[in-house]
Design a protein around this motif. Structure first.
Motif, PDB file in Angstrom:
ATOM      1  N   TYR A   3      -5.202  30.508  14.414  1.00 29.24           N
ATOM      2  CA  TYR A   3      -5.667  29.898  13.010  1.00 29.24           C
ATOM      3  C   TYR A   3      -6.641  28.896  13.358  1.00 29.24           C
ATOM      4  O   TYR A   3      -7.590  28.792  12.454  1.00 29.24           O
ATOM      5  CB  TYR A   3      -4.415  29.783  12.140  1.00 29.24           C
ATOM      6  N   GLN A   4      -6.134  27.896  14.121  1.00 27.68           N
ATOM      7  CA  GLN A   4      -6.926  26.758  14.394  1.00 27.68           C
ATOM      8  C   GLN A   4      -8.409  27.200  14.822  1.00 27.68           C
ATOM      9  O   GLN A   4      -9.388  26.685  14.467  1.00 27.68           O
ATOM     10  CB  GLN A   4      -6.323  25.712  15.164  1.00 27.68           C
ATOM     11  N   LEU A   5      -8.397  28.309  15.701  1.00 25.86           N
ATOM     12  CA  LEU A   5      -9.450  28.835  16.353  1.00 25.86           C
ATOM     13  C   LEU A   5     -10.510  29.333  15.300  1.00 25.86           C
ATOM     14  O   LEU A   5     -11.781  29.240  15.116  1.00 25.86           O
ATOM     15  CB  LEU A   5      -9.201  29.860  17.360  1.00 25.86           C
ATOM     16  N   TYR A   6      -9.778  30.112  14.292  1.00 22.90           N
ATOM     17  CA  TYR A   6     -10.337  30.764  13.260  1.00 22.90           C
ATOM     18  C   TYR A   6     -11.266  29.803  12.378  1.00 22.90           C
ATOM     19  O   TYR A   6     -12.612  29.931  12.003  1.00 22.90           O
ATOM     20  CB  TYR A   6      -9.665  31.376  12.397  1.00 22.90           C
ATOM     21  N   GLU A   7     -10.464  28.698  12.067  1.00 21.13           N
ATOM     22  CA  GLU A   7     -11.170  27.530  11.186  1.00 21.13           C
ATOM     23  C   GLU A   7     -12.244  26.941  12.295  1.00 21.13           C
ATOM     24  O   GLU A   7     -13.305  26.588  11.680  1.00 21.13           O
ATOM     25  CB  GLU A   7     -10.161  26.568  11.059  1.00 21.13           C
ATOM     26  N   MET A   8     -12.149  26.787  13.437  1.00 16.35           N
ATOM     27  CA  MET A   8     -13.186  26.065  14.063  1.00 16.35           C
ATOM     28  C   MET A   8     -14.449  26.882  14.320  1.00 16.35           C
ATOM     29  O   MET A   8     -15.478  26.369  14.093  1.00 16.35           O
ATOM     30  CB  MET A   8     -12.817  25.851  15.659  1.00 16.35           C
ATOM     31  N   ASN A   9     -14.243  28.328  14.575  1.00 14.35           N
ATOM     32  CA  ASN A   9     -15.321  29.180  14.310  1.00 14.35           C
ATOM     33  C   ASN A   9     -16.154  29.073  13.028  1.00 14.35           C
ATOM     34  O   ASN A   9     -17.312  29.091  13.035  1.00 14.35           O
ATOM     35  CB  ASN A   9     -14.909  30.699  14.715  1.00 14.35           C
ATOM     36  N   HIS A  10     -15.248  28.820  11.964  1.00 16.94           N
ATOM     37  CA  HIS A  10     -16.048  29.003  10.757  1.00 16.94           C
ATOM     38  C   HIS A  10     -16.790  27.753  10.396  1.00 16.94           C
ATOM     39  O   HIS A  10     -17.832  27.730   9.880  1.00 16.94           O
ATOM     40  CB  HIS A  10     -14.885  29.014   9.635  1.00 16.94           C
ATOM     41  N   THR A  53     -21.576  37.438   5.109  1.00 16.83           N
ATOM     42  CA  THR A  53     -20.447  37.988   6.132  1.00 16.83           C
ATOM     43  C   THR A  53     -19.759  36.762   6.965  1.00 16.83           C
ATOM     44  O   THR A  53     -18.738  37.140   7.436  1.00 16.83           O
ATOM     45  CB  THR A  53     -21.177  38.870   6.942  1.00 16.83           C
ATOM     46  N   THR A  54     -20.424  35.650   6.789  1.00 15.27           N
ATOM     47  CA  THR A  54     -19.626  34.511   7.708  1.00 15.27           C
ATOM     48  C   THR A  54     -19.099  33.263   6.847  1.00 15.27           C
ATOM     49  O   THR A  54     -18.576  32.453   7.287  1.00 15.27           O
ATOM     50  CB  THR A  54     -20.680  33.813   8.555  1.00 15.27           C
ATOM     51  N   VAL A 234       1.823  37.961  13.560  1.00 15.99           N
ATOM     52  CA  VAL A 234       0.973  37.596  12.555  1.00 15.99           C
ATOM     53  C   VAL A 234       1.455  36.396  11.684  1.00 15.99           C
ATOM     54  O   VAL A 234       0.628  36.186  10.797  1.00 15.99           O
ATOM     55  CB  VAL A 234       0.953  38.718  11.523  1.00 15.99           C
ATOM     56  N   ILE A 235       2.157  35.970  12.303  1.00 13.94           N
ATOM     57  CA  ILE A 235       2.703  34.630  11.639  1.00 13.94           C
ATOM     58  C   ILE A 235       2.153  33.426  12.365  1.00 13.94           C
ATOM     59  O   ILE A 235       2.367  33.069  13.389  1.00 13.94           O
ATOM     60  CB  ILE A 235       4.376  34.383  11.448  1.00 13.94           C
ATOM     61  N   MET A 236       1.491  32.409  11.387  1.00 14.48           N
ATOM     62  CA  MET A 236       0.782  31.279  11.997  1.00 14.48           C
ATOM     63  C   MET A 236       1.268  30.025  11.300  1.00 14.48           C
ATOM     64  O   MET A 236       1.730  30.211  10.116  1.00 14.48           O
ATOM     65  CB  MET A 236      -0.594  31.439  12.300  1.00 14.48           C
ATOM     66  N   ARG A 237       0.721  28.929  11.644  1.00 16.06           N
ATOM     67  CA  ARG A 237       0.932  27.897  10.900  1.00 16.06           C
ATOM     68  C   ARG A 237      -0.203  27.213  10.383  1.00 16.06           C
ATOM     69  O   ARG A 237      -1.396  27.477  11.125  1.00 16.06           O
ATOM     70  CB  ARG A 237       1.388  26.361  11.822  1.00 16.06           C
ATOM     71  N   ALA A 238      -0.302  27.093   8.903  1.00 18.16           N
ATOM     72  CA  ALA A 238      -1.547  26.415   8.102  1.00 18.16           C
ATOM     73  C   ALA A 238      -2.137  25.309   8.943  1.00 18.16           C
ATOM     74  O   ALA A 238      -1.474  24.581   9.218  1.00 18.16           O
ATOM     75  CB  ALA A 238      -1.296  26.125   6.735  1.00 18.16           C
ATOM     76  N   PRO A 239      -3.409  25.412   9.292  1.00 19.10           N
ATOM     77  CA  PRO A 239      -4.206  24.225  10.044  1.00 19.10           C
ATOM     78  C   PRO A 239      -4.377  23.053   9.062  1.00 19.10           C
ATOM     79  O   PRO A 239      -4.406  22.916   7.841  1.00 19.10           O
ATOM     80  CB  PRO A 239      -5.451  25.050  10.402  1.00 19.10           C
ATOM     81  N   TRP A 240      -4.551  21.882   9.737  1.00 20.18           N
ATOM     82  CA  TRP A 240      -5.003  20.554   9.314  1.00 20.18           C
ATOM     83  C   TRP A 240      -6.306  20.849   8.657  1.00 20.18           C
ATOM     84  O   TRP A 240      -7.263  21.435   9.250  1.00 20.18           O
ATOM     85  CB  TRP A 240      -4.826  19.699  10.207  1.00 20.18           C
ATOM     86  N   PRO A 241      -6.928  20.282   7.605  1.00 28.64           N
ATOM     87  CA  PRO A 241      -6.369  19.363   6.943  1.00 28.64           C
ATOM     88  C   PRO A 241      -5.952  19.965   5.342  1.00 28.64           C
ATOM     89  O   PRO A 241      -5.760  19.343   4.545  1.00 28.64           O
ATOM     90  CB  PRO A 241      -7.702  18.408   6.660  1.00 28.64           C
ATOM     91  N   PHE A 253      -6.845  36.117   5.936  1.00 27.01           N
ATOM     92  CA  PHE A 253      -7.868  36.892   6.687  1.00 27.01           C
ATOM     93  C   PHE A 253      -7.549  38.151   7.608  1.00 27.01           C
ATOM     94  O   PHE A 253      -8.041  39.048   7.739  1.00 27.01           O
ATOM     95  CB  PHE A 253      -8.754  35.872   7.571  1.00 27.01           C
ATOM     96  N   LEU A 254      -6.134  37.927   7.992  1.00 27.67           N
ATOM     97  CA  LEU A 254      -5.523  39.011   8.744  1.00 27.67           C
ATOM     98  C   LEU A 254      -5.369  39.933   7.991  1.00 27.67           C
ATOM     99  O   LEU A 254      -5.472  41.385   8.239  1.00 27.67           O
ATOM    100  CB  LEU A 254      -3.999  38.606   9.339  1.00 27.67           C
ATOM    101  N   GLN A 255      -4.801  40.030   6.597  1.00 27.46           N
ATOM    102  CA  GLN A 255      -4.325  41.077   5.657  1.00 27.46           C
ATOM    103  C   GLN A 255      -5.856  41.779   5.424  1.00 27.46           C
ATOM    104  O   GLN A 255      -5.818  43.010   5.359  1.00 27.46           O
ATOM    105  CB  GLN A 255      -3.965  40.319   4.375  1.00 27.46           C
ATOM    106  N   LEU A 256      -6.862  40.967   5.109  1.00 32.81           N
ATOM    107  CA  LEU A 256      -8.253  41.422   4.850  1.00 32.81           C
ATOM    108  C   LEU A 256      -8.747  42.223   5.902  1.00 32.81           C
ATOM    109  O   LEU A 256      -9.128  43.437   5.794  1.00 32.81           O
ATOM    110  CB  LEU A 256      -9.261  40.267   4.610  1.00 32.81           C
TER     111      LEU A 256
END
Length: 425
Positions: A3-10, A53-54, A234-241, A253-256
């Motif tokens: 999840y943190q990697l996803y946020e970093m990419n965004h 798309t991003t 598929v279970i992750m921890r919500a990232p900071w902040p 985003f996984l469900q989507l």
């Protein structure tokens, strides 16, 4: 860390999105001669497609300012009439004349499956002329602080019961897709306890009551993988902040991604067509694409405990149709339902909840009098068409409106007494 990697990419793509948006504005500016050429429109279309798309899509608004009641246009105001950490109950208050006979109170229970309640904007809009509409506006789990506690399927059922109490007697409930199971369970528990606030009618639409019937790809995946696989993958921890930092969630985003992969070719074609609409300066069709995907791509996280308990109860163990579903140690006995009229709606081409899965509710509610059962299968629609679109408005809405009007407590005709039997007999 996924999840943190996803946020970093965004976050890393943010400068590129700003640049793409600047390019789009430059090549669509009417003062720029190139904007009137195919080349200019192609560059602008490419830039907009990249940006869309991003980006992350925020929670949409209902924006239902008007409706028609008694052939007259009236104002509509959104009001939150009940609230808890994971859900707000929103009423669409219509400015109807004082002294007018009140319309039925309708509680629309929106799915908590990755999308916001605004996915049912068309559902609400279609029902507003016929009812005093309320809807469950579920809160993104990543926005709820850990200090506010957990939320699982049992809590979901408790929320629904509390809403019935807040709305009062002679309420009608409509459950769209996923909430069909907890709504049916809530009604069964209320009937079992003799609760006076049990709803007058229950409409279940495209819901997974018994996923053993005509199982879809979604159903087969859950049975094949088992609950352990979902917990590990598929279970992750919500990232900071975010406010819910540290909360275990099933990311939206996984469900989507799962939903889109089921019909990936359609989404690719839709985006290709969107590009061509922009190049050909076909503004109307381009705007329809934007409206749909602004809604479809806006997703929310679910609490891990709710997601896992739902997968296990509904898709792995089939606890409700087997008569084994429990709520805080109390058996959910659907044969206790006797006073609620039941209407089920399915779509012929539904690839999320297969034909017969929702209709199975009638086999479970064995003690509802025969004249208070109704089922309708809408030809030529998929899952989305069960609660939205032209066929929903023209074919399904009139049936729902007639059903809740006919079986409201003021209009209901007393049913003949009949033998009570158990759902498991």
């Amino acid at each position: 860390m996924f999840y943190q990697l996803y946020e970093m990419n965004h976050a890393a793509l943010q400068p590129a999105r700003f640049y793409a948006d600047a390019v789009r504005m430059f090549y669509t500016n009417p003062l720029n001669p190139i904007s009137h050429t195919s080349f200019g429109r192609s560059v602008a279309a490419t830039a907009e497609l990249f940006e869309r798309t991003t980006r992350r899509y925020g929670k949409p608004k209902f924006e239902l300012a008007k409706t028609v009641v008694d052939w007259k246009s009236v104002d509509v105001t959104e009001k939150t009439v009940w609230s808890k950490p994971f859900c707000n109950l929103v009423r669409f208050e219509r400015a109807v004349p004082a002294g007018r006979k009140p319309d039925p109170k309708l509680l629309i229970v929106a799915p908590m499956s990755g999308h916001y309640a605004t996915l049912l904007r068309g559902t609400v809009e279609a029902m507003l002329p016929h009812a005093d509409v309320h809807i469950t506006d579920w809160v993104d789990a990543r926005m709820v602080p850990v200090a506010d506690g957990s939320f699982d399927l049992d809590d979901y059922i408790d929320y629904i019961i509390d809403m019935f109490h807040a709305l009062g007697p002679d309420t009608h409930v409509m459950a769209v897709c996923q909430p069909s199971v907890p709504v049916l369970a809530a009604v069964a528990l209320m009937e079992k306890r003799g609760d006076p606030f049990v709803p007058s009618t229950m409409t279940l639409m495209g819901g997974p009551i018994d996923t053993r019937r005509n199982p879809t790809a979604v159903n087969l995946l859950a049975e094949e993988k088992g609950i352990g696989w979902f917990r590990d993958n598929v279970i992750m921890r919500a990232p900071w902040p975010v406010p819910g930092f540290g909360r275990e969630v099933y990311p939206g985003f996984l469900q989507l991604s799962g939903f889109m992969s089921m019909n990936l070719d359609r989404h690719i074609i839709a985006h290709k067509d969107f590009f061509m609409h922009l190049v050909k300066h076909d503004g109307d069709n381009a705007e329809k694409h934007r409206d749909f995907y602004d809604e479809y791509l806006a997703v929310m996280d679910l609490t891990a405990e709710f997601y896992l308990q739902t997968v296990d109860t509904v898709f792995v163990r089939h606890a409700l149709p087997r008569g084994e579903m429990m709520h805080r140690g109390d058996l959910v006995d659907t044969s206790a339902i006797r006073n609620v009229a039941l209407f089920t709606v399915e779509g012929e081409n539904d690839d999320i909840s297969g034909l017969g899965q929702t209709q199975a509710a009638h086999d479970l509610c064995v003690n509802i009098p025969a004249d208070r059962h109704a089922h309708y299968m809408q030809p030529a629609v998929g899952h989305y068409g069960v609660f939205n679109g032209s066929r929903f408005r023209s074919e399904i809405v009139p049936r729902i409106a007639d059903f809740i009007t006919s079986y409201g407590r003021q209009n209901r005709v007393a049913a003949k007494p009949r033998l009570v039997r158990s759902a498991r007999s």
